[in-house]
Design an enzyme around this catalytic site. Sequence first.
Site, PDB file in Angstrom:
ATOM      1  N   TYR A 138       0.814  -1.063  -0.086  1.00  0.00           N
ATOM      2  CA  TYR A 138      -0.133   0.044   0.004  1.00  0.00           C
ATOM      3  C   TYR A 138       0.980   1.325   0.028  1.00  0.00           C
ATOM      4  O   TYR A 138       0.737   2.228  -0.901  1.00  0.00           O
ATOM      5  CB  TYR A 138      -1.062  -0.082   1.466  1.00  0.00           C
ATOM      6  CG  TYR A 138      -1.468   1.489   1.364  1.00  0.00           C
ATOM      7  CD1 TYR A 138      -2.614   1.863   0.661  1.00  0.00           C
ATOM      8  CD2 TYR A 138      -1.334   2.057   2.582  1.00  0.00           C
ATOM      9  CE1 TYR A 138      -3.188   2.964   0.759  1.00  0.00           C
ATOM     10  CE2 TYR A 138      -1.836   3.152   2.807  1.00  0.00           C
ATOM     11  CZ  TYR A 138      -2.782   3.679   1.953  1.00  0.00           C
ATOM     12  OH  TYR A 138      -3.327   5.171   2.331  1.00  0.00           O
ATOM     13  N   PHE A 166      -1.690  11.465   7.916  1.00  0.00           N
ATOM     14  CA  PHE A 166      -1.167  10.807   9.163  1.00  0.00           C
ATOM     15  C   PHE A 166      -2.863   9.966   9.446  1.00  0.00           C
ATOM     16  O   PHE A 166      -3.241   9.295   8.531  1.00  0.00           O
ATOM     17  CB  PHE A 166      -0.751  11.457  10.125  1.00  0.00           C
ATOM     18  CG  PHE A 166       0.978  11.501   9.798  1.00  0.00           C
ATOM     19  CD1 PHE A 166       1.229  12.223   8.695  1.00  0.00           C
ATOM     20  CD2 PHE A 166       1.883  10.692  10.503  1.00  0.00           C
ATOM     21  CE1 PHE A 166       2.585  12.272   8.189  1.00  0.00           C
ATOM     22  CE2 PHE A 166       3.203  10.644  10.227  1.00  0.00           C
ATOM     23  CZ  PHE A 166       3.693  11.531   9.078  1.00  0.00           C
ATOM     24  N   PHE A 203      -4.305  -3.789  20.084  1.00  0.00           N
ATOM     25  CA  PHE A 203      -3.362  -4.425  19.485  1.00  0.00           C
ATOM     26  C   PHE A 203      -1.970  -4.104  19.728  1.00  0.00           C
ATOM     27  O   PHE A 203      -1.301  -3.369  19.351  1.00  0.00           O
ATOM     28  CB  PHE A 203      -3.291  -4.298  17.800  1.00  0.00           C
ATOM     29  CG  PHE A 203      -4.588  -4.904  17.179  1.00  0.00           C
ATOM     30  CD1 PHE A 203      -5.313  -5.784  17.455  1.00  0.00           C
ATOM     31  CD2 PHE A 203      -5.260  -3.904  15.991  1.00  0.00           C
ATOM     32  CE1 PHE A 203      -6.512  -6.129  17.078  1.00  0.00           C
ATOM     33  CE2 PHE A 203      -6.519  -4.344  15.605  1.00  0.00           C
ATOM     34  CZ  PHE A 203      -7.212  -5.527  15.860  1.00  0.00           C
ATOM     35  N   ARG A 276      -0.555  -6.166  16.046  1.00  0.00           N
ATOM     36  CA  ARG A 276      -0.889  -6.214  14.661  1.00  0.00           C
ATOM     37  C   ARG A 276       0.482  -6.188  13.697  1.00  0.00           C
ATOM     38  O   ARG A 276       1.020  -5.204  13.727  1.00  0.00           O
ATOM     39  CB  ARG A 276      -1.870  -5.222  14.179  1.00  0.00           C
ATOM     40  CG  ARG A 276      -2.553  -5.024  12.897  1.00  0.00           C
ATOM     41  CD  ARG A 276      -3.919  -4.378  12.839  1.00  0.00           C
ATOM     42  NE  ARG A 276      -3.214  -3.068  12.547  1.00  0.00           N
ATOM     43  CZ  ARG A 276      -3.873  -1.777  12.423  1.00  0.00           C
ATOM     44  NH1 ARG A 276      -5.345  -2.069  12.297  1.00  0.00           N
ATOM     45  NH2 ARG A 276      -3.623  -0.558  12.371  1.00  0.00           N
TER      46      ARG A 276
HETATM   47  N1  UFG Z   1      -5.654  -0.595  16.655  1.00  0.00           N
HETATM   48  C1  UFG Z   1      -6.072  -1.124  18.009  1.00  0.00           C
HETATM   49  N2  UFG Z   1      -7.532  -1.865  17.812  1.00  0.00           N
HETATM   50  C2  UFG Z   1      -8.205  -1.766  16.736  1.00  0.00           C
HETATM   51  C3  UFG Z   1      -7.929  -1.176  15.393  1.00  0.00           C
HETATM   52  C4  UFG Z   1      -6.466  -0.447  15.618  1.00  0.00           C
HETATM   53  O1  UFG Z   1      -5.418  -1.238  18.889  1.00  0.00           O
HETATM   54  O2  UFG Z   1      -9.219  -2.424  16.493  1.00  0.00           O
HETATM   55  C5  UFG Z   1      -4.446   0.122  16.801  1.00  0.00           C
HETATM   56  C6  UFG Z   1      -3.701  -0.278  15.926  1.00  0.00           C
HETATM   57  O3  UFG Z   1      -2.835  -1.388  16.007  1.00  0.00           O
HETATM   58  C7  UFG Z   1      -2.686   1.138  15.738  1.00  0.00           C
HETATM   59  C8  UFG Z   1      -3.874   2.117  16.148  1.00  0.00           C
HETATM   60  O4  UFG Z   1      -4.703   1.476  16.622  1.00  0.00           O
HETATM   61  O5  UFG Z   1      -1.583   1.199  16.635  1.00  0.00           O
HETATM   62  C9  UFG Z   1      -4.009   2.964  15.002  1.00  0.00           C
HETATM   63  O6  UFG Z   1      -4.669   1.832  13.858  1.00  0.00           O
HETATM   64  P1  UFG Z   1      -5.523   2.413  12.573  1.00  0.00           P
HETATM   65  O7  UFG Z   1      -5.930   1.232  11.785  1.00  0.00           O
HETATM   66  O8  UFG Z   1      -6.579   3.397  12.891  1.00  0.00           O
HETATM   67  O9  UFG Z   1      -4.485   3.297  11.527  1.00  0.00           O
HETATM   68  P2  UFG Z   1      -3.102   3.030  11.378  1.00  0.00           P
HETATM   69  O10 UFG Z   1      -2.308   3.836  12.158  1.00  0.00           O
HETATM   70  O11 UFG Z   1      -2.722   1.567  10.992  1.00  0.00           O
HETATM   71  O12 UFG Z   1      -3.175   3.467   9.589  1.00  0.00           O
HETATM   72  C10 UFG Z   1      -3.162   4.693   9.123  1.00  0.00           C
HETATM   73  C11 UFG Z   1      -3.813   4.794   7.955  1.00  0.00           C
HETATM   74  C12 UFG Z   1      -3.468   4.185   6.894  1.00  0.00           C
HETATM   75  C13 UFG Z   1      -1.701   4.539   6.739  1.00  0.00           C
HETATM   76  C14 UFG Z   1      -1.183   4.171   8.035  1.00  0.00           C
HETATM   77  C15 UFG Z   1       0.309   4.620   8.053  1.00  0.00           C
HETATM   78  O13 UFG Z   1      -5.231   4.716   8.290  1.00  0.00           O
HETATM   79  O14 UFG Z   1      -4.084   4.381   5.797  1.00  0.00           O
HETATM   80  O15 UFG Z   1      -1.621   4.929   9.059  1.00  0.00           O
HETATM   81  O16 UFG Z   1       0.993   3.571   8.743  1.00  0.00           O
HETATM   82  F1  UFG Z   1      -1.249   3.346   6.010  1.00  0.00           F
END
Ligand code: UFG
Length: 315
Positions: A138, A166, A203, A276
């Site tokens: 991605y 972000f 996670f 995760r």
């Molecule tokens: N998390 C949980 N429980 C959940 C969902 C998420 O603990 O049910 C945690 C994740 O592990 C992470 C944090 O919450 O630590 C944020 O997770 P998100 O999935 O909301 O967002 P991300 O930081 O993974 O993703 C964002 C954008 C993506 C992008 C990424 C860059 O949504 O598009 O940042 O790393 F790719």
Amino acid sequence: MKLLVTGGAGYIGSVVAARLLEAGHEVVVLDDCSTGHADAVPSGAALVRATLRAAAGDVLAEGFDGVLHFAAKSLVGESVEKPGLYWDKNLGESLALLDAMRVHRVPRIVFSSTAATYGEPERTPIVETDPTRPTNPYGASKLAIDTVLAEYARMYGIGGVSLRYFNVAGAYGTYGERHTVETHIIPNVLKVPLGERESVSIFGTDYATADGTCVRDYIHVVDLATAHLLALEACAPGEHEIFNLGSGAGYSVREVIDVCREVTGEPIPAVEGPRRPGDPAVLIASSAKITERLGWKPERDLRSMVADAWAFIRS
Ligand code: UFG
């Protein structure tokens, strides 16, 4: 301006399309509605329901002043499982769009890039000149599009801006997050008080952060939309600029859940689970460049993101 919004049936695209209409622009949305929803397209915008590859040329032949390019596949986990899909839909379709812009002389584009282009950062806050080492297809596909944009600017005089988002959250009235597969933390936490889940999973609790959970930089979708309007005005012929978009502040997963508890008044049970795969411990943006160059500043805090998302999902 007459503007094409690709992905305008999706979460961020629909909010930006609504704000563009309010600012007096004419908006055409191009979206295949594979993950977006036709009823999310603001009523003042025309919808062309097709892929970029099939329709960008015909649509842009009508004459446009600019493109805001949101259409993309955006699930990190899915991209690891199906890299070909991400290269095809994200890079392949973007090439079709850019080439149609070249042929029909569309002068400017604002592109939805991502923090995922940086991968695991060496330091925070992340600045635009930091190394880009994406850790999944991605992020790699989005980084490739940033690179192609720079080439199209240099070769064909298109003015391009890549905005590296972000963690986008919140809603704008009736426009909000409605993913069929929801991976993002805030909508998942809010499913508990909504009665759709018993608890939220955390996670990973063994990260090297103050409370052991991952820290992210959350930005309200309305502040993000404002940045798109500024970026559109700032597109300079033949130049490609990259700007990070975050608030510069970090919140841990536990802190996000606490804000959701405060806003909803519900206890929201949380279950601690394993990490995760692929999650960096801390992602915080420096938005100093866009503040300095375009005068953009985030105006809405995490509480307002959660309150607006909560109002949206209950409506
Ligand atoms: N998390 C949980 N429980 C959940 C969902 C998420 O603990 O049910 C945690 C994740 O592990 C992470 C944090 O919450 O630590 C944020 O997770 P998100 O999935 O909301 O967002 P991300 O930081 O993974 O993703 C964002 C954008 C993506 C992008 C990424 C860059 O949504 O598009 O940042 O790393 F790719």
